[in-house]
Write an enzyme that holds these catalytic residues in place. Structure first.
Site, mmCIF file in Angstrom:
data_model
loop_
_atom_site.group_PDB
_atom_site.id
_atom_site.type_symbol
_atom_site.label_atom_id
_atom_site.label_comp_id
_atom_site.label_asym_id
_atom_site.label_seq_id
_atom_site.Cartn_x
_atom_site.Cartn_y
_atom_site.Cartn_z
ATOM 1 N N HIS A 191 -45.019 -4.570 -74.795
ATOM 2 C CA HIS A 191 -44.764 -6.038 -75.171
ATOM 3 C C HIS A 191 -45.832 -6.821 -75.393
ATOM 4 C CE1 HIS A 191 -40.612 -4.313 -74.082
ATOM 5 N NE2 HIS A 191 -40.348 -4.834 -75.365
ATOM 6 N N GLU A 433 -31.476 3.423 -77.529
ATOM 7 C CA GLU A 433 -33.066 3.696 -77.167
ATOM 8 C C GLU A 433 -33.073 4.378 -75.656
ATOM 9 O OE1 GLU A 433 -34.634 -0.629 -76.294
ATOM 10 O OE2 GLU A 433 -32.916 -1.060 -75.393
ATOM 11 N N ASP A 457 -38.354 2.344 -76.599
ATOM 12 C CA ASP A 457 -38.127 3.049 -75.250
ATOM 13 C C ASP A 457 -37.666 4.520 -75.566
ATOM 14 O OD1 ASP A 457 -38.512 1.008 -73.419
ATOM 15 O OD2 ASP A 457 -37.118 -0.236 -74.650
ATOM 16 N N CYS A 504 -35.133 -0.909 -84.662
ATOM 17 C CA CYS A 504 -35.882 -2.137 -84.552
ATOM 18 C C CYS A 504 -37.194 -1.645 -83.836
ATOM 19 C CB CYS A 504 -35.204 -3.284 -83.882
ATOM 20 S SG CYS A 504 -34.342 -2.789 -82.514
HETATM 21 C C1 PEP Z 1 -37.241 -0.730 -78.558
HETATM 22 O O1 PEP Z 1 -37.199 -0.187 -77.469
HETATM 23 O O2 PEP Z 1 -37.384 -0.276 -79.510
HETATM 24 C C2 PEP Z 1 -37.068 -1.942 -78.440
HETATM 25 C C3 PEP Z 1 -37.012 -2.603 -80.102
HETATM 26 O O3 PEP Z 1 -37.022 -3.189 -77.785
HETATM 27 P P1 PEP Z 1 -38.148 -3.490 -76.796
HETATM 28 O O4 PEP Z 1 -39.440 -2.959 -77.515
HETATM 29 O O5 PEP Z 1 -37.997 -5.049 -76.643
HETATM 30 O O6 PEP Z 1 -37.864 -2.660 -75.543
HETATM 31 MG MG MG Z 2 -36.386 -1.361 -75.991
#
Ligand code: PEP
Ligand code: MG
Length: 576
Positions: A191, A433, A457, A504
């Protein structure tokens, strides 16, 4: 001149001096003191303890109000540390004997305590290490009597160099003089890296020993696209990168020509291109780059860099703002996804051996329905101000989804009873995910209006590769045939069930791999704002038929590397 190789975390080139930031324990001075200064040092220590105690009690009160008495009681363990006679006496005895400044003595005693606790084979006592560490830092902070130097004070643009940065520390760089950053550890979809991309800050993570090899003030070139850091560049190198910076700028301008055009293939297949955001302020950037909605609003940042829990009205104001600003386009609010590598917040997460497999996201929300409901209420209330949708993170199976929807239903009833308006047609989606969700998405499809594939994920769980670990970053392959097969299945099953499906995860914004997604029939791509123009430009340069052929061919390869090379080649042909 020196070149460090790391992982390309956030694209772009930046040229600025290094600014190292470290953890407090590394900067505690060791000073000799005189016999007559001992009482003063003891007094300083006592004052720091009193101040820390007061801080903890204040924090406890706030948490009791926001979350309940039980959660607040967790801080009793912190109070026990401040009142621990043995620890206090040991500090005072050593102070008298060794005649060194009290901050130094205290940090030494603290280290010893932590060492002793680490060796004990007892999960409960191991948990206490985090408490001792937390309180210890507070006490040291108060002892040294100074605030940690904030990024606010930076007068000129710098490249932040750190061993590691948490997502919340990266978020704090927003609108500060930070032109780039380099860390020793980390992965492409940690992140921290995602946040850098959102803020448009070029970054290289996993640049091993960067903090050891770089000095404050050294001029750095950070190439966030190649994952390289050039230290003390000579004039020729510097000129090369300045030109490269210009070249990237003019390419970006070319892509931006699509800003007000739809993301539509040459044979008129339309895809929704929306953006991932972490902070409400980012909507202006999304609009600037031609985003047609928000496909992922990571609301957990709302809980970071503060001591108390956000109140319902604060949530509401933020969601309403984003909904209004983006109108008539949709905004998908993802419910709280704390845990994993996002933890610094007023919500006190216990220390977990495997945070990504632990108490995180929807698991946390279902266990803390009051926190969850506060957010759901705010989303529903804000839904009358634009086109809001909501989605749940980390759904692993149908039961969790049903449980979450049940809580949502309760909140709706509550609002109805009170006569508070909300959009009754608000779409609800599930993030796919976790492999178990991917494999049961036919069942999940019955309970939601849409899916959004979270590849960040999904890849880490499918390939068993920690997304934040630079040592296994080479195994983190979005193009791995297993990942592509799973995505293909999810899209086919969603469509068969009559719901739409977006993506996403960061993969949606990888130009070459996006060709496959397009060919597989994805309906929406939600990407970092800066990438929108490029993705749109590519979509407008290809036919759906071409993309379908690319997807078919790609799925015939047996390794991720072949697929990656193949799609890169295809992309070059298209852009030529
Ligand atoms: C993902 O896991 O692809 C996602 C978009 O959520 P995050 O990156 O916040 O875990
Ligand atoms: Mg995620």
């Amino acid at each position: 001149m020196l070149k460090l190789k790391g992982i390309a975390a956030s694209p772009g080139i930046t040229i600025a001096p290094a600014y190292k930031i470290g953890k407090e324990e590394f900067t505690i001075p060791k000073e000799k003191i005189k016999e007559e200064d001992i009482p003063l040092q003891i007094q300083l220590f006592e004052e720091a303890l009193i101040k820390t105690r007061r801080e903890i009690i204040d924090l406890q009160k706030r948490i009791a109000k926001d979350m309940g008495q039980e959660e607040a009681e967790i801080f009793d363990a912190h109070l026990l540390v401040v009142e621990d006679r043995m620890l206090i006496e040991e500090v005072i005895n050593r102070l008298k004997k060794e005649k060194l400044n009290v901050a130094y003595i205290f940090s030494e005693v603290l280290k010893k305590y932590i060492e002793v606790f680490s060796k004990i084979e007892d999960e409960y006592l191991k948990e206490r290490i985090a408490d001792i560490n937390d309180v210890g830092r507070r006490i040291l902070h108060n002892l040294l009597g100074k605030e940690r130097k904030g990024l606010e004070e930076l007068k000129e643009k710098v490249v932040v160099v750190a061993h590691d940065l948490s997502p919340s520390e990266t978020a704090a760089m927003y609108k500060k003089n930070v032109a780039g950053f380099v860390t020793d550890i980390g992965g492409k979809t940690s992140h921290t890296a995602i946040m850098a991309k959102s803020l448009g800050i070029p970054a290289v993570v996993g640049a091993e020993e960067a903090t050891y090899r770089l000095n404050n003030g050294q001029l750095l070139v950070v190439d966030g696209s190649l994952g390289e850091v050039i230290v003390d560049p000579d004039e020729e190198t510097l000129n090369f990168y300045r030109q490269e910076e210009q070249r990237l700028k003019s390419i970006a301008e070319k892509f931006l020509s699509t800003r007000d055009l739809p993301a539509q293939t040459l044979d008129k297949k339309r895809i929704e291109i929306s953006a991932n955001i972490e902070l409400p302020d980012e909507v202006s950037v999304v609009k600037l780059y031609g985003g047609q909605g928000i496909g992922l609003y990571r609301t957990e940042y709302f809980y970071m860099n503060r001591d108390d829990l956000p109140r319902e009205d604060e949530h509401y104001a933020a969601y309403r703002y984003v909904a209004q600003e983006m109108r008539p386009y949709p905004v998908i609010i993802r419910t709280l996804d704390l845990g994993g590598d996002k933890f610094l917040s007023p919500v006190r997460m216990p220390h977990q051996m495997q945070p990504f497999l632990g108490w995180r996201a929807i698991r946390f929300c279902l266990a803390q329905p009051e926190i969850f409901k506060t957010q759901l209420r705010a989303i529903l209330r804000a839904s009358v101000h634009g086109k809001l949708k909501l989605m749940y993170p980390m759904i692993s199976g149908i039961e969790e989804l049903i449980q979450a929807n049940k809580i949502l239903e309760e909140v709706k009833q509550e609002l109805k009873t009170k006569g508070i308006p909300f959009d009754p047609k608000l779409e609800v989606g599930a993030m796919i995910e976790i492999p178990s969700a991917a494999l049961t998405c036919d069942l999940l499809a019955k309970e939601v209006d849409f899916f959004s594939i979270g590849t960040n994920d999904l890849i880490q769980y499918s390939l068993a590769v920690d997304r934040t670990n630079e040592k296994v970053a080479y195994l983190y392959e979005p193009a791995h045939p297993a990942v592509l097969r799973m995505i293909k299945n999810i899209i086919e099953i969603a469509h068969a069930a009559g719901i739409w499906v977006g993506m996403c995860g960061e993969m949606a914004g990888e130009p070459a791999l996006m060709l496959i997604l397009l060919g597989l029939g994805i309906d929406e791509l939600s990407v970092p704002p800066l990438v929108i123009p490029e993705i749109k430009y590519i979509i407008r340069s290809i036919t759906l038929k071409q993309a379908q052929e690319i997807a078919r061919e790609a799925l015939r390869f047996s390794t991720g590397r072949e697929i990656e090379e193949f799609t890169q080649r295809k992309l070059r042909e298209i852009l030529r």
